[in-house]
Each structure stands twice: as structure tokens, then as C-alpha cells.
Design an enzyme around this catalytic site. Sequence first.
Site, PDB file in Angstrom:
ATOM      1  N   LYS A  73      35.265  41.160  45.539  1.00  0.00           N
ATOM      2  CA  LYS A  73      36.631  41.655  45.400  1.00  0.00           C
ATOM      3  C   LYS A  73      37.460  40.527  44.803  1.00  0.00           C
ATOM      4  O   LYS A  73      37.189  39.353  45.035  1.00  0.00           O
ATOM      5  CB  LYS A  73      37.173  42.032  46.783  1.00  0.00           C
ATOM      6  CG  LYS A  73      38.416  42.891  46.761  1.00  0.00           C
ATOM      7  CD  LYS A  73      38.076  44.345  46.538  1.00  0.00           C
ATOM      8  CE  LYS A  73      39.294  45.247  46.691  1.00  0.00           C
ATOM      9  NZ  LYS A  73      40.293  45.079  45.645  1.00  0.00           N
ATOM     10  N   MET A 121      45.349  50.348  44.117  1.00  0.00           N
ATOM     11  CA  MET A 121      44.978  49.619  45.330  1.00  0.00           C
ATOM     12  C   MET A 121      45.937  48.468  45.624  1.00  0.00           C
ATOM     13  O   MET A 121      46.275  48.205  46.768  1.00  0.00           O
ATOM     14  CB  MET A 121      43.548  49.080  45.199  1.00  0.00           C
ATOM     15  CG  MET A 121      42.489  50.153  44.932  1.00  0.00           C
ATOM     16  SD  MET A 121      42.350  51.368  46.249  1.00  0.00           S
ATOM     17  CE  MET A 121      41.587  50.367  47.532  1.00  0.00           C
ATOM     18  N   GLY A 122      46.350  47.747  44.567  1.00  0.00           N
ATOM     19  CA  GLY A 122      47.263  46.629  44.771  1.00  0.00           C
ATOM     20  C   GLY A 122      46.595  45.361  45.266  1.00  0.00           C
ATOM     21  O   GLY A 122      47.191  44.576  46.007  1.00  0.00           O
ATOM     22  N   LEU A 123      45.344  45.161  44.862  1.00  0.00           N
ATOM     23  CA  LEU A 123      44.581  43.947  45.190  1.00  0.00           C
ATOM     24  C   LEU A 123      44.457  43.664  46.691  1.00  0.00           C
ATOM     25  O   LEU A 123      44.696  42.535  47.135  1.00  0.00           O
ATOM     26  CB  LEU A 123      45.187  42.719  44.492  1.00  0.00           C
ATOM     27  CG  LEU A 123      45.038  42.632  42.980  1.00  0.00           C
ATOM     28  CD1 LEU A 123      45.736  41.377  42.443  1.00  0.00           C
ATOM     29  CD2 LEU A 123      43.568  42.607  42.567  1.00  0.00           C
ATOM     30  N   CYS A 164      44.876  43.209  36.334  1.00  0.00           N
ATOM     31  CA  CYS A 164      45.133  44.224  37.357  1.00  0.00           C
ATOM     32  C   CYS A 164      46.427  44.967  37.035  1.00  0.00           C
ATOM     33  O   CYS A 164      47.493  44.351  36.935  1.00  0.00           O
ATOM     34  CB  CYS A 164      45.236  43.605  38.742  1.00  0.00           C
ATOM     35  SG  CYS A 164      45.585  44.849  40.009  1.00  0.00           S
ATOM     36  N   LYS A 221      38.444  38.868  33.018  1.00  0.00           N
ATOM     37  CA  LYS A 221      38.419  40.326  32.976  1.00  0.00           C
ATOM     38  C   LYS A 221      39.667  40.812  32.261  1.00  0.00           C
ATOM     39  O   LYS A 221      40.790  40.455  32.624  1.00  0.00           O
ATOM     40  CB  LYS A 221      38.345  40.924  34.377  1.00  0.00           C
ATOM     41  CG  LYS A 221      38.154  42.445  34.339  1.00  0.00           C
ATOM     42  CD  LYS A 221      37.742  42.997  35.686  1.00  0.00           C
ATOM     43  CE  LYS A 221      37.416  44.478  35.582  1.00  0.00           C
ATOM     44  NZ  LYS A 221      36.988  45.043  36.875  1.00  0.00           N
ATOM     45  N   GLY A 259      36.380  55.844  35.167  1.00  0.00           N
ATOM     46  CA  GLY A 259      35.407  56.921  35.039  1.00  0.00           C
ATOM     47  C   GLY A 259      35.258  57.431  33.615  1.00  0.00           C
ATOM     48  O   GLY A 259      35.504  56.713  32.644  1.00  0.00           O
ATOM     49  N   GLY A 303      31.850  51.010  38.373  1.00  0.00           N
ATOM     50  CA  GLY A 303      32.947  51.095  39.329  1.00  0.00           C
ATOM     51  C   GLY A 303      33.062  52.460  39.972  1.00  0.00           C
ATOM     52  O   GLY A 303      32.561  52.700  41.068  1.00  0.00           O
TER      53      GLY A 303
END
Length: 311
Positions: free
Chosen positions: A45, A71-73, A131, A165, A220, A270
Site C-alpha cells: 500500500k 480511498m484517500g490513501l 493519487c 507511478k 478496470g 488492481g
Amino acid sequence: MVSTATKIATFAFDNCLMNAAGVYCMTKEELLAIEASEAGSFVTKTGTLAPRQGNPEPRYADTALGSINSMGLPNHGYQYYLDIVTEMQKDQASKHHFLSVVGMSAEETETILKAIQASDYQGLVELNLSCPNVPGKPQLAYDFEATDQLLKKIFSYYTKPLGIKLPPYFDIVHFDQAAAIFNQYPLAFVNCVNSIGNGLVIDDEQVVIKPKSGFGGIGGDYIKPTALANVHAFYQRLNPSIQIIGTGGVKTGRDAFEHILCGAAMVQIGTALHQEGPAIFKRITKELQDIMAEKGYQTLDDFRGQLQYKP
């Protein structure tokens, strides 16, 4: 025998498939489940300087064509994950791993990386510059000047293998501009791509997730064409020493094959991993091997980056 083995920097992996950061990697137990699977590696993570609860729930939803999340890390803090991968590297039978990290500011990112530099960890680090789900925090890799400044600072002291990333880019000139920056630095890899930021999914008359008025990262099936384009665009533009990890829309061996055909050295999974669990790696590996055998390919290098164009 058909082999899906691969290499990133000086690290060899028995299989080119692994999880994507954010999926099946929150706890040590989840990471060990990936370690025990057919995956060639795992990435943790994304760890921040301090642990984070992340955004309010519901913050993830599966859809017919993939997923949406904000999610907000949420994470246990970078030190939790650094301890896990440092301990695991002592085991000769252990796979090589990726430690994903980012600070909530450039200063925090440097604090984390200086701590990793001073630690016993010798593996790969994936710096998350993309992110899309932290309110008030832009995706750094869309700001080329800030990205250049950060990488310049980092590589003034950081000497261990590091990759980044990336968010998806959509304009050819942005591929050119980004690659010109990345080629100035000794990056081990770039990961293309994180989720497409700020999509909206509606059920009846209401958004399906709570944070940010329903806006979230899309993953996806939706994003495979964008992911493939980013992988191939950077494969064409980056120094050969910078490997590419392909992420986005992988749920079959054919999807993984296409990422590699576009230039990926490894492929992360993912949304489909979230939906199917770690057994997915065995299935997709076999599907990929079957495709390779049918085409007469023995190794990934036999077709990696060999995408054909219409005459």
C-alpha cells in the site's frame, strides 16, 4: 518451456504479474497472500509519513466495466511497510518487492525517502506521484515543473532503485514533455497508469461513493485503452534503462499480453484482483503462457514492445 520471467533494474522476477498498489496490500497478511500466490512480486500500500484513515465510506464500488474509488490513501504509515519488506528480504527464498510511498507534501516525501535511504532496505521503491483521491491535493505528475524539481532533489541524495507511478496522460505533447523530464534521471521504472481521476458513477439518481461528491478514480475495463497508450508512448520515448510497468484493465492473459506487446516489463493487476483475489495470478499466468505458446514465443523479450502498426 514458456517463461513469463522478467527483470526490473537488477532484480529478477519469476513472473511478470503482480498486484497494483492499493489492492490486497494494506496489511502484512494480505501481502503474504500475494507472496504465496503465483505473482512474481508485490507492491505495498502507498505508505505516507503518518498512518491515514483515508476518506469516509462508502469509498469503493464495483461496476459492470470496472470500479470507482476514492480511498484517500488509507495506510498504516510507511514505516509499517518498510519494516515488512526489510524483514522479508533477509529470507533467501523471498521474492523481490516494491515499497510504495508518498508524502502529503514534497517535504514529507523527502523525509520518507531519506529514511529509506538510511535503512537496510535494498529493494525497489515506487513513488506515487498520481493519487487522484486526496481532497485538496493535486496529482503531482500533471505539474511537470514541480515533478522535475522534486526528482532533482530526490536524486541528489537517493541512490537506491526508484521508480514513479504516473497518472494517465492524454495529449501527445504531454508524453513528450514528461519523457524529456524522466530521461534526465536514473529512474528504474515508470508505472503507467494510476486510475483515471475524477470519474462519476451513478446508481438511479445518486452517486455510488461518498467522498468528493461521488468523484473518484476509474479502474478496470474502462481504462485499458488509455493504459496501453501510455505504456507504448513511454516505451517509444524513454531511455532503454527505464523499464515500464503496465497497469490498467488487466483481467485476462490477453490483457497482460497487450501490455507487454506495448512495451511493459511487468504488469500490475488492481480491480480484477480486488474482485477475484490472489488466485487470479495463476489463471492469468496460464492464459498468458497459452497465448505465448500458440504464437511461438518462449520469453517476454520475444514480443515485448513489438506492437505492429497498420501499413
